[in-house]
Scaffold this active site. Structure first.
Site, PDB file in Angstrom:
ATOM      1  N   LYS B  79      42.346  34.931  36.286  1.00  0.00           N
ATOM      2  CA  LYS B  79      41.746  33.709  37.117  1.00  0.00           C
ATOM      3  C   LYS B  79      42.366  32.311  36.492  1.00  0.00           C
ATOM      4  O   LYS B  79      42.687  32.275  35.114  1.00  0.00           O
ATOM      5  CB  LYS B  79      40.424  33.588  37.050  1.00  0.00           C
ATOM      6  N   SER B 154      33.812  32.409  43.329  1.00  0.00           N
ATOM      7  CA  SER B 154      35.098  31.574  43.130  1.00  0.00           C
ATOM      8  C   SER B 154      36.247  32.446  42.729  1.00  0.00           C
ATOM      9  O   SER B 154      37.460  32.025  42.749  1.00  0.00           O
ATOM     10  CB  SER B 154      34.918  30.512  42.176  1.00  0.00           C
ATOM     11  N   SER B 178      30.313  34.634  40.918  1.00  0.00           N
ATOM     12  CA  SER B 178      31.624  34.395  41.082  1.00  0.00           C
ATOM     13  C   SER B 178      32.848  35.608  40.810  1.00  0.00           C
ATOM     14  O   SER B 178      33.838  35.409  41.336  1.00  0.00           O
ATOM     15  CB  SER B 178      32.370  33.178  40.551  1.00  0.00           C
TER      16      SER B 178
END
Lengths: 94, 503
Positions: B79, B154, B178
């Site tokens: 990420k 996210s 997330s």
């Protein structure tokens, strides 16, 4: 309670255009109305939890260790001068 | 043989037996990315040259008879709020668009030391603030199961990359769900570890008392493998817990019969009828496996969302003050210092991030701090206490991982309250510092699409082993059916490629 978006944006050092200010104020009012439900909870005598796992933390060894090299850090900066971060003057004409 | 899309466990077998090299594995995944990601937009940056160097190094070590480590040659997507030395780390924000990280996050360093190949940086909601990946400054990521829908967020880029077969493993971060919610929306597994188990050094801080770095993969075994690699004490993170390493993959085989499973009724409120039906079917499977399932109550969960948005926003307003145009990131071209701060932040940060910073600044303002921030922290104590009490009676707590399946792009972005409330099921875990796994439990038909839906298995602090074991056992029952659907989805994305079906 209302949010004075202009004042809070100044505290947070964020430049907002007036249209965004209005949209934000509307959205924040909605969110705050929901958050106000917290005021209904009985928290008398309850200690706050600001951090987790503090009982498991170990103090770091008190010895110096290698950090990032200055040149590398300076390469990331938008503007540098003789090894220091360079910023504009505090106000024009000073 | 096509390698892309295979679970990590199978790839490891092929590499260790010498059937295939690390560089061949990498090229297979890079090929899949170039074919698929134009539609999905899971990656902000594909690290081709760096990954080729890492894969070649693994192959050289293998040729010399040395062990590159337990992740030898496995591509891992990371990420884009986790630093990888020499790569960008945008956090999905314009303000960090051109910033190159001068160091590795602790997790990235551990991955490299154990033979992993970092394949790229994945898309995300800006500074991890969002539940759909729509707040990214680099475009929305699309859900591989239905390109008109969000992958969740996210960590939506990491989830979509794994689901579409573009990476066997990925790192995500989880502050309020997330990792788990996007895992649910994309039909993969995602583990949010206990706060303190995995170092946050080099992961960009959003809400420091809630943030965790965790693993995402197609199977529970793969999730356990990745967790094994990244868990453990790190002196560079002062909140990192002391403790011995745990071999999570080895512990998957223990028995689950006799385990007591709690189902808090508060976590079923607002759950859609088809998701609830799937969940009840899954509870039936758990009972069939010998677990005792019991409905119960954790009343303070009802206030978790409100308390979370106060705590997270307050911490975010403090953490994101570092993005001021002085030391790194975007700087507005202006003449005075004050203007430089306000314009750099106003132009560089997106609307959702600004909204949360303003909210956080408001709740920390002198007249409001006791009314909101301190009270939210007190509610957090109540939540934590009730979970502690619950874990005296139950070994795990289960719920759906999200109230519904993936929603359509644009459906909720202008309705922040609805978006925030969709995190109701995942947020209490972060507030109490627990661990939780999201794993696929089946599919729901929705407007012509078959969409995956996840089960959340919550464990007490540092009991990832039990959570993973329960997930692994369940996967034996329902996993093959899910894998067949995954292969069918990937064939639709790229019909020229085959997708191997393995057991």
């Amino acid at each position: 309670m209302e949010i004075d978006v202009k004042r809070i944006a100044h505290l947070a050092r964020i430049d907002l255009d007036p249209q965004d200010e209005n949209t934000l104020a509307t959205e924040l009012e909605l969110i705050l109305a929901r958050i106000n439900k917290l005021l209904e909870v009985d928290v008398e005598g309850v200690p706050p939890t600001f951090a987790l796992g503090t009982q498991m933390m170990e103090p770091a060894d008190d010895v110096p260790h290698e950090s990032l090299c200055r040149e590398l850090v300076m390469e990331c900066a938008p503007s540098v001068h003789e090894g220091y971060f360079k910023v504009p003057r505090e106000s024009q004409g000073v | 043989m096509e390698i892309w899309g295979l679970p990590a466990r199978d790839i490891l077998k092929y590499i260790s037996s010498g059937e295939i090299s690390a560089i061949e594995v990498l090229e297979s995944f890079l090929g899949a990315i170039s074919e698929i990601d134009t539609e999905i937009n899971a990656f902000i940056e594909v690290l081709e040259p760096m990954a080729r160097m890492d894969a070649s190094r693994v192959d050289a070590q293998l040729r010399e008879g040395n062990s590159p480590g337990p992740l030898a040659g496995l591509p891992v997507a990371i990420k884009d709020n986790i630093c990888v030395k020499g790569a960008g780390c945008t956090c999905g924000s314009k303000i960090l668009e051109n910033w190159i990280s001068p160091y590795d996050a602790a997790t990235a360093k551990r991955l490299r030391e154990q033979g992993a190949v970092i394949i790229g940086k994945t898309n995300m909601d800006e500074f991890a603030m969002g539940s759909s990946t729509e707040t990214s400054a680099f475009g929305v990521t699309r859900n591989p199961w239905d390109l008109e829908r969000v992958p969740g967020g996210s960590s939506g880029g990491s989830a979509a990359a794994v689901a579409a077969g573009m990476a066997p493993l990925a790192l995500g971060t989880d502050t309020g769900g997330s990792i788990r919610q996007p895992a649910s929306f994309t039909g993969i597994c995602g583990l949010k570890p206990t706060y303190g188990l995995v170092s946050r050094f080099g992961a960009t801080a959003y809400a420091s008392s809630l943030d965790t770095v965790g693993s995402m993969a197609e199977t529970v075994w793969d999730c356990a493998l990745l967790l094994e690699a990244i868990a453990g004490h790190d002196p560079l993170d002062s909140t990192s817990a002391a403790g011995e390493p745990v071999a999570y993959t080895k512990g998957l085989q223990g028995d689950v019969a006799g385990l007591r499973v709690g189902v808090p009724k508060e976590l079923l409120e607002g759950v859609s009828a088809p998701v609830k039906q799937l969940f009840h079917n899954t509870l039936g499977t758990m009972e069939h496996m010998g677990m005792t399932v019991e409905e119960m109550s954790i009343p303070s969960i009802a206030h978790a969302v409100e308390a979370y948005y106060v705590v997270a926003a307050a911490e975010a307003s403090s953490n994101l003050s570092r993005f001021d145009g002085v030391r790194f990131g975007r700087r507005a071209a202006v003449d005075t210092l004050d203007e430089m701060y306000t314009r750099s932040r106003g132009e560089g940060l997106g609307k959702e991030v600004i909204k949360r910073i303003i909210l956080g600044t408001f709740v920390l303002d002198a007249g409001n701090i006791d009314r909101y921030y301190r009270r939210a922290a007190q509610v957090r104590t109540l939540i934590k206490r009730e979970f502690e009490k619950t874990f005296e009676r139950f070994q795990v707590i289960v719920s759906p991982a999200s109230p519904d399946v993936a929603f359509k792009i644009g459906e909720k972005i202008h309705d922040p309250l609805t978006m925030y409330l969709s995190d109701l099921i995942t947020i209490p875990v972060n507030m109490a510092g627990l661990c939780a796994l999201s794993m696929p439990m089946g599919f729901v038909d929705c407007e012509g699409s078959s969409l995956p839906c996840g089960l959340q298995i919550i464990g007490k602090p540092f009991d990832e082993q039990t959570v993973l074991r329960v997930g692994h056992y369940l996967e034996q029952e329902i996993g093959l059916g899910i894998r067949k659907e995954v292969c069918a989805m990937r064939r639709k994305l790229t019909p020229v490629r085959e997708c191997e079906l393995v057991d």
